[in-house]
Structures are given as structure tokens and as C-alpha cells.
Write a protein that holds these residues in place. Structure first.
Motif, PDB file in Angstrom:
ATOM      1  N   TYR A  43       1.022   6.819  -1.358  1.00 14.82           N
ATOM      2  CA  TYR A  43      -0.001   5.910  -0.853  1.00 14.82           C
ATOM      3  C   TYR A  43       0.624   4.871   0.074  1.00 14.82           C
ATOM      4  O   TYR A  43       1.795   4.516  -0.049  1.00 14.82           O
ATOM      5  CB  TYR A  43      -0.697   5.201  -2.011  1.00 14.82           C
ATOM      6  CG  TYR A  43      -1.344   6.165  -2.981  1.00 14.82           C
ATOM      7  CD1 TYR A  43      -2.620   6.664  -2.746  1.00 14.82           C
ATOM      8  CD2 TYR A  43      -0.673   6.582  -4.128  1.00 14.82           C
ATOM      9  CE1 TYR A  43      -3.207   7.569  -3.626  1.00 14.82           C
ATOM     10  CE2 TYR A  43      -1.255   7.481  -5.012  1.00 14.82           C
ATOM     11  CZ  TYR A  43      -2.521   7.973  -4.756  1.00 14.82           C
ATOM     12  OH  TYR A  43      -3.089   8.856  -5.618  1.00 14.82           O
ATOM     13  N   GLU A  44      -0.205   4.381   0.992  1.00 11.67           N
ATOM     14  CA  GLU A  44       0.235   3.321   1.900  1.00 11.67           C
ATOM     15  C   GLU A  44      -0.099   1.958   1.301  1.00 11.67           C
ATOM     16  O   GLU A  44      -1.111   1.803   0.623  1.00 11.67           O
ATOM     17  CB  GLU A  44      -0.465   3.445   3.253  1.00 11.67           C
ATOM     18  CG  GLU A  44      -0.110   4.696   4.027  1.00 11.67           C
ATOM     19  CD  GLU A  44      -0.731   4.718   5.411  1.00 11.67           C
ATOM     20  OE1 GLU A  44      -1.171   3.641   5.882  1.00 11.67           O
ATOM     21  OE2 GLU A  44      -0.779   5.799   6.024  1.00 11.67           O
ATOM     22  N   GLU A  45       0.761   1.014   1.581  1.00 18.04           N
ATOM     23  CA  GLU A  45       0.460  -0.357   1.158  1.00 18.04           C
ATOM     24  C   GLU A  45      -0.637  -0.918   2.058  1.00 18.04           C
ATOM     25  O   GLU A  45      -0.677  -0.674   3.264  1.00 18.04           O
ATOM     26  CB  GLU A  45       1.712  -1.225   1.244  1.00 18.04           C
ATOM     27  CG  GLU A  45       1.490  -2.628   0.718  1.00 18.04           C
ATOM     28  CD  GLU A  45       2.787  -3.320   0.328  1.00 18.04           C
ATOM     29  OE1 GLU A  45       3.080  -4.367   0.905  1.00 18.04           O
ATOM     30  OE2 GLU A  45       3.487  -2.811  -0.554  1.00 18.04           O
ATOM     31  N   THR A  46      -1.540  -1.666   1.454  1.00 16.40           N
ATOM     32  CA  THR A  46      -2.638  -2.290   2.200  1.00 16.40           C
ATOM     33  C   THR A  46      -2.526  -3.807   2.080  1.00 16.40           C
ATOM     34  O   THR A  46      -1.568  -4.335   1.510  1.00 16.40           O
ATOM     35  CB  THR A  46      -3.996  -1.814   1.650  1.00 16.40           C
ATOM     36  OG1 THR A  46      -4.158  -2.330   0.313  1.00 16.40           O
ATOM     37  CG2 THR A  46      -4.083  -0.289   1.618  1.00 16.40           C
ATOM     38  N   SER A  47      -3.521  -4.497   2.589  1.00 17.83           N
ATOM     39  CA  SER A  47      -3.522  -5.961   2.512  1.00 17.83           C
ATOM     40  C   SER A  47      -3.979  -6.461   1.153  1.00 17.83           C
ATOM     41  O   SER A  47      -3.999  -7.669   0.900  1.00 17.83           O
ATOM     42  CB  SER A  47      -4.434  -6.534   3.597  1.00 17.83           C
ATOM     43  OG  SER A  47      -5.757  -6.034   3.451  1.00 17.83           O
ATOM     44  N   GLU A  48      -4.344  -5.549   0.242  1.00 15.42           N
ATOM     45  CA  GLU A  48      -4.768  -5.949  -1.095  1.00 15.42           C
ATOM     46  C   GLU A  48      -3.615  -6.639  -1.827  1.00 15.42           C
ATOM     47  O   GLU A  48      -2.447  -6.264  -1.655  1.00 15.42           O
ATOM     48  CB  GLU A  48      -5.218  -4.725  -1.896  1.00 15.42           C
ATOM     49  CG  GLU A  48      -6.423  -4.006  -1.318  1.00 15.42           C
ATOM     50  CD  GLU A  48      -7.679  -4.848  -1.385  1.00 15.42           C
ATOM     51  OE1 GLU A  48      -7.833  -5.605  -2.362  1.00 15.42           O
ATOM     52  OE2 GLU A  48      -8.496  -4.763  -0.451  1.00 15.42           O
ATOM     53  N   PRO A  49      -3.900  -7.649  -2.640  1.00 13.53           N
ATOM     54  CA  PRO A  49      -2.841  -8.376  -3.346  1.00 13.53           C
ATOM     55  C   PRO A  49      -2.208  -7.579  -4.469  1.00 13.53           C
ATOM     56  O   PRO A  49      -1.180  -7.959  -5.002  1.00 13.53           O
ATOM     57  CB  PRO A  49      -3.558  -9.618  -3.875  1.00 13.53           C
ATOM     58  CG  PRO A  49      -4.996  -9.186  -4.008  1.00 13.53           C
ATOM     59  CD  PRO A  49      -5.232  -8.227  -2.880  1.00 13.53           C
ATOM     60  N   THR A  50      -2.831  -6.474  -4.850  1.00 12.19           N
ATOM     61  CA  THR A  50      -2.275  -5.626  -5.904  1.00 12.19           C
ATOM     62  C   THR A  50      -2.097  -4.207  -5.361  1.00 12.19           C
ATOM     63  O   THR A  50      -2.521  -3.896  -4.245  1.00 12.19           O
ATOM     64  CB  THR A  50      -3.203  -5.582  -7.134  1.00 12.19           C
ATOM     65  OG1 THR A  50      -4.484  -5.102  -6.732  1.00 12.19           O
ATOM     66  CG2 THR A  50      -3.344  -6.966  -7.748  1.00 12.19           C
ATOM     67  N   ILE A  51      -1.484  -3.352  -6.156  1.00  7.29           N
ATOM     68  CA  ILE A  51      -1.272  -1.976  -5.733  1.00  7.29           C
ATOM     69  C   ILE A  51      -2.615  -1.289  -5.498  1.00  7.29           C
ATOM     70  O   ILE A  51      -3.519  -1.360  -6.324  1.00  7.29           O
ATOM     71  CB  ILE A  51      -0.457  -1.210  -6.786  1.00  7.29           C
ATOM     72  CG1 ILE A  51       0.980  -1.744  -6.809  1.00  7.29           C
ATOM     73  CG2 ILE A  51      -0.459   0.284  -6.509  1.00  7.29           C
ATOM     74  CD1 ILE A  51       1.825  -1.151  -7.893  1.00  7.29           C
ATOM     75  N   SER A  52      -2.735  -0.626  -4.362  1.00  4.05           N
ATOM     76  CA  SER A  52      -3.981   0.058  -4.015  1.00  4.05           C
ATOM     77  C   SER A  52      -3.683   1.521  -3.714  1.00  4.05           C
ATOM     78  O   SER A  52      -2.664   1.852  -3.115  1.00  4.05           O
ATOM     79  CB  SER A  52      -4.609  -0.588  -2.775  1.00  4.05           C
ATOM     80  OG  SER A  52      -5.674   0.205  -2.280  1.00  4.05           O
ATOM     81  N   GLU A  53      -4.585   2.385  -4.155  1.00  7.13           N
ATOM     82  CA  GLU A  53      -4.475   3.804  -3.835  1.00  7.13           C
ATOM     83  C   GLU A  53      -5.595   4.199  -2.878  1.00  7.13           C
ATOM     84  O   GLU A  53      -6.053   5.344  -2.859  1.00  7.13           O
ATOM     85  CB  GLU A  53      -4.504   4.640  -5.117  1.00  7.13           C
ATOM     86  CG  GLU A  53      -3.307   4.364  -6.023  1.00  7.13           C
ATOM     87  CD  GLU A  53      -3.265   5.241  -7.259  1.00  7.13           C
ATOM     88  OE1 GLU A  53      -4.274   5.926  -7.536  1.00  7.13           O
ATOM     89  OE2 GLU A  53      -2.230   5.254  -7.943  1.00  7.13           O
ATOM     90  N   ALA A  54      -5.999   3.236  -2.039  1.00 10.52           N
ATOM     91  CA  ALA A  54      -7.126   3.454  -1.133  1.00 10.52           C
ATOM     92  C   ALA A  54      -6.731   4.277   0.092  1.00 10.52           C
ATOM     93  O   ALA A  54      -7.566   4.984   0.656  1.00 10.52           O
ATOM     94  CB  ALA A  54      -7.707   2.114  -0.691  1.00 10.52           C
ATOM     95  N   VAL A  55      -5.470   4.183   0.507  1.00 16.05           N
ATOM     96  CA  VAL A  55      -5.033   4.861   1.734  1.00 16.05           C
ATOM     97  C   VAL A  55      -3.925   5.845   1.398  1.00 16.05           C
ATOM     98  O   VAL A  55      -2.873   5.462   0.868  1.00 16.05           O
ATOM     99  CB  VAL A  55      -4.546   3.846   2.791  1.00 16.05           C
ATOM    100  CG1 VAL A  55      -4.150   4.583   4.074  1.00 16.05           C
ATOM    101  CG2 VAL A  55      -5.618   2.809   3.087  1.00 16.05           C
ATOM    102  N   LEU A  56      -4.151   7.106   1.698  1.00 14.40           N
ATOM    103  CA  LEU A  56      -3.158   8.138   1.417  1.00 14.40           C
ATOM    104  C   LEU A  56      -2.077   8.131   2.502  1.00 14.40           C
ATOM    105  O   LEU A  56      -2.369   8.004   3.683  1.00 14.40           O
ATOM    106  CB  LEU A  56      -3.820   9.515   1.372  1.00 14.40           C
ATOM    107  CG  LEU A  56      -5.031   9.683   0.452  1.00 14.40           C
ATOM    108  CD1 LEU A  56      -5.503  11.127   0.472  1.00 14.40           C
ATOM    109  CD2 LEU A  56      -4.704   9.237  -0.965  1.00 14.40           C
ATOM    110  N   SER A  57      -0.851   8.315   2.072  1.00 10.55           N
ATOM    111  CA  SER A  57       0.271   8.347   3.012  1.00 10.55           C
ATOM    112  C   SER A  57       0.674   9.786   3.302  1.00 10.55           C
ATOM    113  O   SER A  57       0.719  10.633   2.413  1.00 10.55           O
ATOM    114  CB  SER A  57       1.478   7.601   2.423  1.00 10.55           C
ATOM    115  OG  SER A  57       2.630   7.811   3.236  1.00 10.55           O
ATOM    116  N   GLY A  58       0.995  10.039   4.563  1.00 13.11           N
ATOM    117  CA  GLY A  58       1.543  11.332   4.960  1.00 13.11           C
ATOM    118  C   GLY A  58       2.981  11.233   5.421  1.00 13.11           C
ATOM    119  O   GLY A  58       3.546  12.213   5.913  1.00 13.11           O
ATOM    120  N   SER A  59       3.582  10.062   5.255  1.00 13.98           N
ATOM    121  CA  SER A  59       4.913   9.806   5.803  1.00 13.98           C
ATOM    122  C   SER A  59       6.008  10.348   4.890  1.00 13.98           C
ATOM    123  O   SER A  59       6.350   9.737   3.874  1.00 13.98           O
ATOM    124  CB  SER A  59       5.113   8.302   6.023  1.00 13.98           C
ATOM    125  OG  SER A  59       4.201   7.830   6.997  1.00 13.98           O
TER     126      SER A  59
END
Length: 253
Positions: free
Chosen positions: A97-113
Motif C-alpha cells: 500500500y501507498e502512504e497517504t495524508s491520513e494520520p494513521t496507516i491507510s490501505e486506501a491506495v494500492l502500491s505497484g512499486s
């Protein structure tokens, strides 16, 4: 760690080391590890309030509890990684997962890197690390949990999208032509965690369900005819579904 030459029930066969401050970095929360022949390399996931890429390494030639046997390097990619595979030279860290601007861990954005470490380079040299963003292939080639090496290809196990991915190690890591994907959703591919190679087949380990899938490496990766499924969820009359990794003993997976 446990010493397999010791008595399994003897506390003296076990030892522990707190690696959480290696090289003055906050080296916490790892997800899987791989062995390159000398070093144990741990896959970075998160720091409790966000993701990190502080790769942690233990030199098996050194004392397990001596800080000089441990080293860390921040690859500078604030994504999670979920297990890794080694092809003998390179270590491939599976993108989560990608880090977002959320203050806690988020699984909202999947990472392909996909982060790759060249073990023949200097562990702390940024030039030893490279990244390929698999989202260049498809928006769905993202979020993998485990990888397998078959002697030529690295297979990434899909956690969230049902789209399998592999890289041809004979090709250029940064070239999209070295990569291919297979949409397994029509076969019922869901969430999988971990994979196993038995010399011919790559097995995708069913997570939160019982649909086992395997790929025949003698077939074309993108051809559905190269894939087989089996619903193991009621094996021997037991609710046998939902696994998190697997292994091969020479006959059985």
C-alpha cells in the motif's frame, strides 16, 4: 531464532535480539524475510503510524546478538511491502500500500512499486536499489503479498485485485516488456497470500477462502488454459479454508 541442532523444548536453543534501533533508524514491523546465501533480509512494512522502506539485514556470519551483525538502509519509498523473493542476486520486495495524508496507516491506495535490491552492491548505496511501478502495466497490477522464483521468473501473489504478475529476470527490470500479468478473476482468483513452487507448478495460497490456484510454468502465463483451480474449503469434512503462506517438502505442498 531457533537453533535446529538444539532441543526444540530447551530454552537454550532460542535467542532473541532487539533490532528496532539499527543504524540509528526506527527499524520496526517487518513482513517476511528472504535469504541470499549469507544475509537474512527483512521486508519493511510500517512504523505504526505510516509505512516505511527501512530494509533490515542480518549477517549470518556474525553473532546474532551483536549489533555489528545488523545493518539497515532507508530506501526512501514510503510504501508497505509484503514479503520478498530472491533470485540469487536480487531481492524483490512485494508492493502493498501507498502512504497517504491520513494520520494513521491507510490501505486506501494500492502500491505497484516493486523495490529491488542488488545484493552484489553496497547495501547502503542508493544505487543498489531500483523501483519498477507495475501500475504502468495496469491499474490492477498492484498490492501483492508474497513472491516465488522458478529459476527464471519472479511471480507476485495478488492480495487485492485478482491479477497475477510476473517478471522475467532475463529482461531489463525497468522495461515494461519484461513484465506480464494475468487477470485471474474469471477463474475466481480472489485474495492470496504466499506462493509455492514445486518444480513445475506455482501454487497461489488461498487467503480467507479455499479456492486453490496453480499455474503450470510449461504453459503460457497469459493463457487461462495454463491455470487450474480447486476448492479445498471442505477437505476431509473440515472447514479448511483461509491460509497465509505454504511450503513444499519434496512431494506435498
Amino acid at each position: 531464532r531457533y537453533d535446529t541442532h538444539g532441543d526444540f523444548h530447551d530454552p537454550a536453543s532460542y535467542e532473541a535480539y532487539d533490532a528496532s534501533r539499527t543504524d540509528k533508524l526506527r527499524t520496526v514491523c517487518y513482513y517476511g524475510a528472504t535469504f541470499d546465501g549469507r544475509y537474512m533480509i527483512f521486508t519493511p512494512r510500517d512504523r505504526g503510524d505510516g509505512y516505511h522502506s527501512r530494509v533490515l539485514r542480518y549477517d549470518t556470519h556474525g553473532d546474532f546478538k551483536n549489533s555489528s551483525s545488523w545493518s539497515a538502509h532507508d530506501a526512501g519509498l514510503a510504501h508497505s511491502h509484503q514479503s520478498a523473493a530472491c533470485d540469487g542476486r536480487y531481492v524483490y520486495f512485494c508492493p502493498g500500500y501507498e502512504e497517504t495524508s491520513e494520520p494513521t496507516i491507510s490501505e486506501a491506495v494500492l502500491s505497484g512499486s516493486v523495490l529491488r535490491l542488488d545484493t552484489q552492491g553496497d547495501f547502503r548505496d542508493p544505487a543498489s536499489y531500483s523501483i519498477f511501478d507495475a501500475k504502468a502495466l495496469s491499474d490492477e497490477t498492484a498490492c501483492y503479498d508474497g513472491a516465488v522464483f522458478d529459476g527464471r521468473h519472479i511471480y507476485f501473489i495478488p492480495l487485492a485485485t485478482g491479477v497475477a504478475l510476473r517478471y522475467d529476470t532475463a529482461g531489463d527490470f525497468g522495461d515494461a516488456a519484461s513484465w506480464e500479468f494475468f487477470d485471474g478473476k474469471p477463474l475466481g482468483m480472489k485474495a492470496y497470500v504466499g506462493g509455492v513452487f514445486d518444480g513445475r507448478y506455482v501454487y497461489y495460497v488461498a487467503y480467507s477462502h479455499g479456492l486453490m490456484i496453480r499455474y503450470d510454468i510449461e504453459g503460457t502465463f497469459t493463457d487461462a488454459g495454463s491455470w487450474q483451480t480447486y476448492d479445498a474449503s471442505a477437505t476431509s469434512g473440515i472447514a479448511s479454508d483461509g491460509f497465509d503462506g505454504g511450503c513444499f517438502d519434496g512431494r506435498f505442498v
